[in-house]
Design a protein around this motif. Structure first.
Motif, PDB file in Angstrom:
ATOM      1  N   ASN A  27       0.807  -1.213   0.000  1.00  0.00           N
ATOM      2  CA  ASN A  27       0.000   0.000   0.000  1.00  0.00           C
ATOM      3  C   ASN A  27       0.844   1.269   0.000  1.00  0.00           C
ATOM      4  OD1 ASN A  27      -2.862  -0.843   0.098  1.00  0.00           O
ATOM      5  ND2 ASN A  27      -2.095  -2.022   1.828  1.00  0.00           N
ATOM      6  N   PHE A  28       2.099   1.179   0.377  1.00  0.00           N
ATOM      7  CA  PHE A  28       2.954   2.356   0.428  1.00  0.00           C
ATOM      8  C   PHE A  28       3.832   2.538  -0.809  1.00  0.00           C
ATOM      9  CE2 PHE A  28       2.146   1.701   4.991  1.00  0.00           C
ATOM     10  CZ  PHE A  28       1.613   2.951   5.267  1.00  0.00           C
ATOM     11  N   VAL A  29       3.923   1.509  -1.655  1.00  0.00           N
ATOM     12  CA  VAL A  29       4.796   1.595  -2.825  1.00  0.00           C
ATOM     13  C   VAL A  29       4.431   2.762  -3.744  1.00  0.00           C
ATOM     14  CG1 VAL A  29       5.490   0.405  -4.942  1.00  0.00           C
ATOM     15  CG2 VAL A  29       5.552  -0.787  -2.775  1.00  0.00           C
ATOM     16  N   PRO A  30       3.144   3.009  -4.065  1.00  0.00           N
ATOM     17  CA  PRO A  30       2.854   4.162  -4.934  1.00  0.00           C
ATOM     18  C   PRO A  30       3.333   5.492  -4.346  1.00  0.00           C
ATOM     19  CG  PRO A  30       0.959   2.716  -4.827  1.00  0.00           C
ATOM     20  CD  PRO A  30       1.945   2.227  -3.813  1.00  0.00           C
ATOM     21  N   GLY A  36      11.141   8.477  -4.333  1.00  0.00           N
ATOM     22  CA  GLY A  36      12.371   7.709  -4.446  1.00  0.00           C
ATOM     23  C   GLY A  36      12.247   6.697  -5.566  1.00  0.00           C
ATOM     24  N   SER A  37      13.309   5.953  -5.776  1.00  0.00           N
ATOM     25  CA  SER A  37      13.286   4.972  -6.858  1.00  0.00           C
ATOM     26  C   SER A  37      12.956   3.587  -6.305  1.00  0.00           C
ATOM     27  CB  SER A  37      14.644   4.925  -7.558  1.00  0.00           C
ATOM     28  OG  SER A  37      15.605   4.326  -6.709  1.00  0.00           O
ATOM     29  N   LEU A  38      12.591   2.727  -7.214  1.00  0.00           N
ATOM     30  CA  LEU A  38      12.303   1.342  -6.853  1.00  0.00           C
ATOM     31  C   LEU A  38      13.553   0.657  -6.311  1.00  0.00           C
ATOM     32  CD1 LEU A  38      10.063  -0.784  -6.921  1.00  0.00           C
ATOM     33  CD2 LEU A  38      10.834  -1.400  -9.213  1.00  0.00           C
ATOM     34  N   TRP A  39      14.717   1.036  -6.830  1.00  0.00           N
ATOM     35  CA  TRP A  39      15.976   0.443  -6.365  1.00  0.00           C
ATOM     36  C   TRP A  39      16.247   0.806  -4.914  1.00  0.00           C
ATOM     37  CZ3 TRP A  39      17.432  -3.239  -9.347  1.00  0.00           C
ATOM     38  CH2 TRP A  39      17.135  -3.185 -10.693  1.00  0.00           C
ATOM     39  N   GLN A  40      15.978   2.046  -4.525  1.00  0.00           N
ATOM     40  CA  GLN A  40      16.153   2.449  -3.124  1.00  0.00           C
ATOM     41  C   GLN A  40      15.227   1.644  -2.223  1.00  0.00           C
ATOM     42  OE1 GLN A  40      15.295   6.605  -3.657  1.00  0.00           O
ATOM     43  NE2 GLN A  40      17.448   7.178  -3.433  1.00  0.00           N
ATOM     44  N   GLY A  74      20.541 -19.253  -7.197  1.00  0.00           N
ATOM     45  CA  GLY A  74      19.563 -19.339  -8.279  1.00  0.00           C
ATOM     46  C   GLY A  74      18.160 -19.003  -7.812  1.00  0.00           C
ATOM     47  N   ARG A  75      17.766 -19.568  -6.680  1.00  0.00           N
ATOM     48  CA  ARG A  75      16.441 -19.271  -6.135  1.00  0.00           C
ATOM     49  C   ARG A  75      16.338 -17.795  -5.793  1.00  0.00           C
ATOM     50  NH1 ARG A  75      15.522 -22.338  -0.997  1.00  0.00           N
ATOM     51  NH2 ARG A  75      16.779 -20.655  -0.180  1.00  0.00           N
ATOM     52  N   GLY A  76      17.391 -17.232  -5.243  1.00  0.00           N
ATOM     53  CA  GLY A  76      17.385 -15.816  -4.877  1.00  0.00           C
ATOM     54  C   GLY A  76      17.267 -14.899  -6.076  1.00  0.00           C
ATOM     55  N   LEU A  77      17.952 -15.255  -7.178  1.00  0.00           N
ATOM     56  CA  LEU A  77      17.860 -14.440  -8.395  1.00  0.00           C
ATOM     57  C   LEU A  77      16.453 -14.459  -8.982  1.00  0.00           C
ATOM     58  CD1 LEU A  77      21.260 -15.190 -10.142  1.00  0.00           C
ATOM     59  CD2 LEU A  77      20.480 -13.023  -9.181  1.00  0.00           C
ATOM     60  N   PHE A  78      15.846 -15.644  -9.022  1.00  0.00           N
ATOM     61  CA  PHE A  78      14.475 -15.721  -9.523  1.00  0.00           C
ATOM     62  C   PHE A  78      13.516 -14.951  -8.627  1.00  0.00           C
ATOM     63  CE2 PHE A  78      15.825 -19.417 -12.057  1.00  0.00           C
ATOM     64  CZ  PHE A  78      15.260 -19.057 -13.278  1.00  0.00           C
ATOM     65  N   GLN A  79      13.683 -15.095  -7.316  1.00  0.00           N
ATOM     66  CA  GLN A  79      12.804 -14.391  -6.371  1.00  0.00           C
ATOM     67  C   GLN A  79      13.011 -12.878  -6.459  1.00  0.00           C
ATOM     68  OE1 GLN A  79      10.519 -15.943  -4.699  1.00  0.00           O
ATOM     69  NE2 GLN A  79       9.743 -14.192  -3.590  1.00  0.00           N
ATOM     70  N   ALA A  80      14.248 -12.445  -6.585  1.00  0.00           N
ATOM     71  CA  ALA A  80      14.523 -11.007  -6.703  1.00  0.00           C
ATOM     72  C   ALA A  80      13.914 -10.442  -7.979  1.00  0.00           C
ATOM     73  CB  ALA A  80      16.032 -10.754  -6.672  1.00  0.00           C
ATOM     74  N   GLY A  81      14.035 -11.161  -9.076  1.00  0.00           N
ATOM     75  CA  GLY A  81      13.420 -10.713 -10.319  1.00  0.00           C
ATOM     76  C   GLY A  81      11.906 -10.628 -10.219  1.00  0.00           C
ATOM     77  N   ALA A  82      11.319 -11.628  -9.583  1.00  0.00           N
ATOM     78  CA  ALA A  82       9.863 -11.628  -9.412  1.00  0.00           C
ATOM     79  C   ALA A  82       9.414 -10.455  -8.543  1.00  0.00           C
ATOM     80  CB  ALA A  82       9.414 -12.946  -8.794  1.00  0.00           C
ATOM     81  N   MET A  83      10.146 -10.181  -7.479  1.00  0.00           N
ATOM     82  CA  MET A  83       9.758  -9.076  -6.597  1.00  0.00           C
ATOM     83  C   MET A  83       9.972  -7.717  -7.267  1.00  0.00           C
ATOM     84  SD  MET A  83       8.433  -9.991  -3.725  1.00  0.00           S
ATOM     85  CE  MET A  83       7.484 -11.168  -4.662  1.00  0.00           C
ATOM     86  N   ILE A  85       9.622  -7.143 -10.482  1.00  0.00           N
ATOM     87  CA  ILE A  85       8.468  -6.998 -11.378  1.00  0.00           C
ATOM     88  C   ILE A  85       7.218  -6.673 -10.572  1.00  0.00           C
ATOM     89  CG2 ILE A  85       6.950  -8.254 -12.953  1.00  0.00           C
ATOM     90  CD1 ILE A  85       9.502  -9.806 -13.851  1.00  0.00           C
ATOM     91  N   TYR A  86       7.018  -7.381  -9.471  1.00  0.00           N
ATOM     92  CA  TYR A  86       5.828  -7.187  -8.636  1.00  0.00           C
ATOM     93  C   TYR A  86       5.741  -5.752  -8.110  1.00  0.00           C
ATOM     94  CZ  TYR A  86       2.735  -7.668  -4.626  1.00  0.00           C
ATOM     95  OH  TYR A  86       1.737  -7.494  -3.708  1.00  0.00           O
ATOM     96  N   PHE A  87       6.787  -5.281  -7.462  1.00  0.00           N
ATOM     97  CA  PHE A  87       6.754  -3.941  -6.895  1.00  0.00           C
ATOM     98  C   PHE A  87       6.791  -2.859  -7.981  1.00  0.00           C
ATOM     99  CE2 PHE A  87       8.082  -6.156  -3.009  1.00  0.00           C
ATOM    100  CZ  PHE A  87       7.102  -5.671  -2.161  1.00  0.00           C
ATOM    101  N   GLY A  88       7.428  -3.164  -9.094  1.00  0.00           N
ATOM    102  CA  GLY A  88       7.406  -2.225 -10.206  1.00  0.00           C
ATOM    103  C   GLY A  88       5.995  -2.047 -10.759  1.00  0.00           C
ATOM    104  N   CYS A  89       5.239  -3.127 -10.811  1.00  0.00           N
ATOM    105  CA  CYS A  89       3.852  -3.041 -11.287  1.00  0.00           C
ATOM    106  C   CYS A  89       2.967  -2.271 -10.308  1.00  0.00           C
ATOM    107  CB  CYS A  89       3.286  -4.439 -11.490  1.00  0.00           C
ATOM    108  SG  CYS A  89       3.972  -5.297 -12.909  1.00  0.00           S
ATOM    109  N   LEU A  90       3.278  -2.330  -9.026  1.00  0.00           N
ATOM    110  CA  LEU A  90       2.457  -1.622  -8.038  1.00  0.00           C
ATOM    111  C   LEU A  90       2.456  -0.113  -8.254  1.00  0.00           C
ATOM    112  CD1 LEU A  90       3.174  -3.460  -4.687  1.00  0.00           C
ATOM    113  CD2 LEU A  90       0.989  -3.258  -5.857  1.00  0.00           C
ATOM    114  N   ALA A  91       3.501   0.400  -8.866  1.00  0.00           N
ATOM    115  CA  ALA A  91       3.569   1.839  -9.098  1.00  0.00           C
ATOM    116  C   ALA A  91       2.631   2.272 -10.228  1.00  0.00           C
ATOM    117  CB  ALA A  91       4.996   2.250  -9.423  1.00  0.00           C
TER     118      ALA A  91
END
Length: 136
Positions: A27-30, A36-40, A74-83, A85-91
């Protein structure tokens, strides 16, 4: 038997707590992306997660060193990519649409485990749980 019940309750409590924390941050991502940026956001989120894991490991609830580094990486890279995308879409998209996409992940886990790991998937895993069905 009792030890298993305690672990099951603790696992359920951890899952519900994690989803509540994820729902709160969603709820706070937008508002965060306006200043700030998504990277921060991801960097701070990662720092907080590592700090919590270090405290839990210091209290004896596990270790931080992986047993199989490449599997964890490997699991961390896939999870990081998914998150990302997920948080990027929330904006850009409504929260309901993004969360609906997130909740399809169990279906993808099921399909991938059946297709690539050769696991048998019966009707019980594809169908809804009995307590999720509408009553008479």
């Amino acid at each position: 038997m009792q030890d298993t019940a305690v672990k099951s309750r603790l696992a359920a409590l951890c899952a519900v707590s994690g989803m509540a924390a994820l729902g709160l941050t969603d709820n706070f991502v937008p508002f965060i992306t306006e200043r700030g940026s998504l990277w921060q956001f991801h960097f701070l989120r990662g720092l907080m997660a590592v700090a919590i894991l270090m405290v839990l490991a210091a209290l004896g609830f596990g270790i931080l060193r992986p047993r199989r580094f490449w599997a964890v990486a490997g699991r961390g890279l896939f999870q990081a990519g998914a998150m990302l995308i997920y948080f990027g879409c929330l904006a850009f998209l409504p929260i309901g649409v993004v969360v609906a996409g997130l909740f399809t992940s169990p279906l993808f886990v099921l399909m991938i485990s059946a297709l690539f790991q050769g696991k048998r998937v019966g009707p019980w895993r594809w169908g809804p749980w009995p307590w999720a069905l509408p009553g008479p």
